[in-house]
Design an enzyme around this catalytic site. Structure first.
Site, PDB file in Angstrom:
ATOM      1  N   GLU A 149      -2.991  -0.964  11.668  1.00  0.00           N
ATOM      2  CA  GLU A 149      -2.136  -0.133  12.534  1.00  0.00           C
ATOM      3  C   GLU A 149      -2.968   0.841  13.370  1.00  0.00           C
ATOM      4  O   GLU A 149      -4.155   1.041  13.117  1.00  0.00           O
ATOM      5  CB  GLU A 149      -1.111   0.633  11.690  1.00  0.00           C
ATOM      6  CG  GLU A 149      -1.743   1.606  10.708  1.00  0.00           C
ATOM      7  CD  GLU A 149      -0.827   2.762  10.358  1.00  0.00           C
ATOM      8  OE1 GLU A 149      -0.313   3.408  11.289  1.00  0.00           O
ATOM      9  OE2 GLU A 149      -0.666   3.039   9.164  1.00  0.00           O
TER      10      GLU A 149
ATOM     11  N   VAL B 105       3.516   1.902  10.704  1.00  0.00           N
ATOM     12  CA  VAL B 105       3.637   0.770   9.777  1.00  0.00           C
ATOM     13  C   VAL B 105       4.783  -0.145  10.229  1.00  0.00           C
ATOM     14  O   VAL B 105       4.616  -1.364  10.343  1.00  0.00           O
ATOM     15  CB  VAL B 105       3.858   1.279   8.332  1.00  0.00           C
ATOM     16  CG1 VAL B 105       4.271   0.149   7.401  1.00  0.00           C
ATOM     17  CG2 VAL B 105       2.590   1.958   7.810  1.00  0.00           C
TER      18      VAL B 105
ATOM     19  N   SER C 185      11.555   7.622   6.372  1.00  0.00           N
ATOM     20  CA  SER C 185      10.765   6.847   7.336  1.00  0.00           C
ATOM     21  C   SER C 185      11.402   5.501   7.645  1.00  0.00           C
ATOM     22  O   SER C 185      11.896   4.812   6.748  1.00  0.00           O
ATOM     23  CB  SER C 185       9.358   6.625   6.793  1.00  0.00           C
ATOM     24  OG  SER C 185       8.644   5.776   7.654  1.00  0.00           O
ATOM     25  N   ALA C 186      11.340   5.119   8.928  1.00  0.00           N
ATOM     26  CA  ALA C 186      11.813   3.798   9.342  1.00  0.00           C
ATOM     27  C   ALA C 186      10.967   2.679   8.715  1.00  0.00           C
ATOM     28  O   ALA C 186      11.397   1.526   8.696  1.00  0.00           O
ATOM     29  CB  ALA C 186      11.776   3.692  10.866  1.00  0.00           C
TER      30      ALA C 186
ATOM     31  N   LYS D 128       2.689   8.030   0.852  1.00  0.00           N
ATOM     32  CA  LYS D 128       1.908   9.262   0.950  1.00  0.00           C
ATOM     33  C   LYS D 128       2.469  10.320  -0.013  1.00  0.00           C
ATOM     34  O   LYS D 128       3.676  10.489  -0.110  1.00  0.00           O
ATOM     35  CB  LYS D 128       1.944   9.784   2.384  1.00  0.00           C
ATOM     36  CG  LYS D 128       1.004   8.992   3.278  1.00  0.00           C
ATOM     37  CD  LYS D 128       0.901   9.590   4.670  1.00  0.00           C
ATOM     38  CE  LYS D 128       2.107   9.266   5.510  1.00  0.00           C
ATOM     39  NZ  LYS D 128       2.150   7.906   6.003  1.00  0.00           N
TER      40      LYS D 128
HETATM   41  N1  PSU Z   1      -0.935   6.318   6.459  1.00  0.00           N
HETATM   42  C1  PSU Z   1      -2.006   7.136   6.677  1.00  0.00           C
HETATM   43  N2  PSU Z   1      -1.967   7.936   7.801  1.00  0.00           N
HETATM   44  C2  PSU Z   1      -0.931   7.877   8.706  1.00  0.00           C
HETATM   45  C3  PSU Z   1       0.178   6.997   8.470  1.00  0.00           C
HETATM   46  C4  PSU Z   1       0.114   6.259   7.335  1.00  0.00           C
HETATM   47  O1  PSU Z   1      -2.943   7.163   5.872  1.00  0.00           O
HETATM   48  O2  PSU Z   1      -0.979   8.565   9.729  1.00  0.00           O
HETATM   49  C5  PSU Z   1       1.317   6.879   9.473  1.00  0.00           C
HETATM   50  C6  PSU Z   1       1.798   5.421   9.478  1.00  0.00           C
HETATM   51  O3  PSU Z   1       1.724   4.949  10.796  1.00  0.00           O
HETATM   52  C7  PSU Z   1       3.235   5.487   8.992  1.00  0.00           C
HETATM   53  C8  PSU Z   1       3.647   6.831   9.533  1.00  0.00           C
HETATM   54  O4  PSU Z   1       4.020   4.426   9.440  1.00  0.00           O
HETATM   55  O5  PSU Z   1       2.494   7.632   9.206  1.00  0.00           O
HETATM   56  C9  PSU Z   1       4.921   7.320   8.904  1.00  0.00           C
HETATM   57  O6  PSU Z   1       5.495   8.275   9.751  1.00  0.00           O
HETATM   58  P1  PSU Z   1       7.030   8.719   9.547  1.00  0.00           P
HETATM   59  O7  PSU Z   1       7.041   9.456   8.236  1.00  0.00           O
HETATM   60  O8  PSU Z   1       7.324   9.606  10.718  1.00  0.00           O
HETATM   61  O9  PSU Z   1       7.866   7.482   9.545  1.00  0.00           O
HETATM   62 MN    MN Z   2      10.625  10.886   9.699  1.00  0.00          MN
END
Ligand code: PSU
Ligand code: MN
Length: 296
Positions: free
Chosen positions: A22, A103, A137-138, A156
């Site tokens: 990604e 992702v 998250s989506a 995470k």
């Molecule tokens: N994993 C990491 N660093 C990141 C991410 C994942 O180690 O920056 C990113 C990925 O792209 C994941 C996104 O899809 O964070 C999730 O963001 P959100 O919570 O807004 O869906």
């Molecule tokens: Mn979000």
């Protein structure tokens, strides 16, 4: 719209192993210059393991699968890079903006390109205090509808991990601990949450194939713990995470900005230690993704 570079296209056509990578992790997940070093290093690790890497992003109205070093540099440095999830892909292409794929979006593109395996750091999930914010998250919904093997270090640790696992169960997404019974917590090798264990790359490949034969469209989420010598223990990390989430709340950070804010804040609070850990765990995930891609 799909622009697959030569090496990647050749590998896909000849049934050689390919892994997707990604780009949000480069643009929004890590600071410069570490982000560009990581982006290049991850590709090298794949190549050393006999696998073709395909880093994915949106640029000039095209979906790029496999980037050159100029394109990686743009993602790592440009200030106007958008964070692209499922809902954002079409608008981003229409407006010809630079987009880094999360992702969820990377999975969609990998599927379009015919790539089965994808390595990332930690996937998105249910945020802490989601009962108030509704921030989920989506990525999680994407796992239920796009058949890719996603190799992560769990979700995470900034997230609500029990709620994330419940959500995945509800949406029919299998989560397998790679050689562990405990859900990894990103920076830490394990949390106290139990998950199903799988011991080999070939077992994962086999399960993926069976799902495919059955027409089941969900992903397989592989939770690969960071090696013990590289981890920051769970309790130690928790202190920083609480500080960061409290700060996000205080500053009214919402929506897409939450995850990048928290990751950056934690790098600051740990004086760079969390970044080193983040880098190690992604490298570890790329290695396992390569093994699975070869089996497939
Ligand atoms: N994993 C990491 N660093 C990141 C991410 C994942 O180690 O920056 C990113 C990925 O792209 C994941 C996104 O899809 O964070 C999730 O963001 P959100 O919570 O807004 O869906
Ligand atoms: Mn979000």
């Amino acid at each position: 719209m799909l622009q697959i570079n030569k090496k990647v296209a050749n590998a896909i056509q000849n049934n050689k192993p390919v892994i997707a990578l990604e780009s949000t992790i480069i643009s929004h997940g890590m600071p410069y210059p570490q982000n560009i070093e990581v982006a290049k290093n991850l590709e090298n690790i794949a190549l050393e393991n006999g696998v073709v890497p395909a880093t994915i992003c949106l640029m000039n109205g095209k979906i790029k699968v496999g980037l050159n070093s100029d394109e990686l540099e743009i993602l790592a440095t440009a200030k106007n890079v958008k964070k692209i999830s499922r809902r954002d892909i079409a608008k981003n292409l229409a407006k010809k903006e630079i987009g880094a794929t999360t992702v969820a979006a990377t999975m969609i593109v990998a599927k379009l390109a015919g790539i089965n395996v994808f390595a990332t750091g930690g996937v998105g999930g249910v945020h802490r205090f989601a009962e108030e914010s509704f921030d989920i998250s989506a990525d999680l919904i994407e796992f239920s509808q796009t058949p890719i093997v996603v190799v992560s270090a769990g979700a995470k640790a900034i997230l609500d991990l029990p709620k994330t696992l419940e959500f995945l169960e509800t949406y029919g997404v299998p989560v397998y601990g790679f050689q562990t019974d405990k859900f990894p917590a990103f920076y830490s090798a394990k949390s106290n949450l139990n998950i199903e264990r799988i011991n080999s790359a070939s077992e994962i490949a086999n399960i993926f194939q069976i799902n495919k034969k059955l027409g089941l469209k969900m992903s397989i989420l592989v939770a690969n713990p960071i090696p013990k010598q590289d981890e920051i223990p769970f309790d130690e990390m928790e202190v920083f995470i609480l500080k960061a989430t409290t700060e996000a709340k205080k500053n009214g950070i919402i929506g897409q900005a939450v995850t990048p804010f928290l990751l950056a804040k934690i790098v600051e609070l740990t004086q760079g230690k969390s970044l080193k850990t983040n880098i190690k765990l992604v490298e570890n995930n790329v290695k396992l993704a390569c093994k699975i891609a070869k089996k497939l």
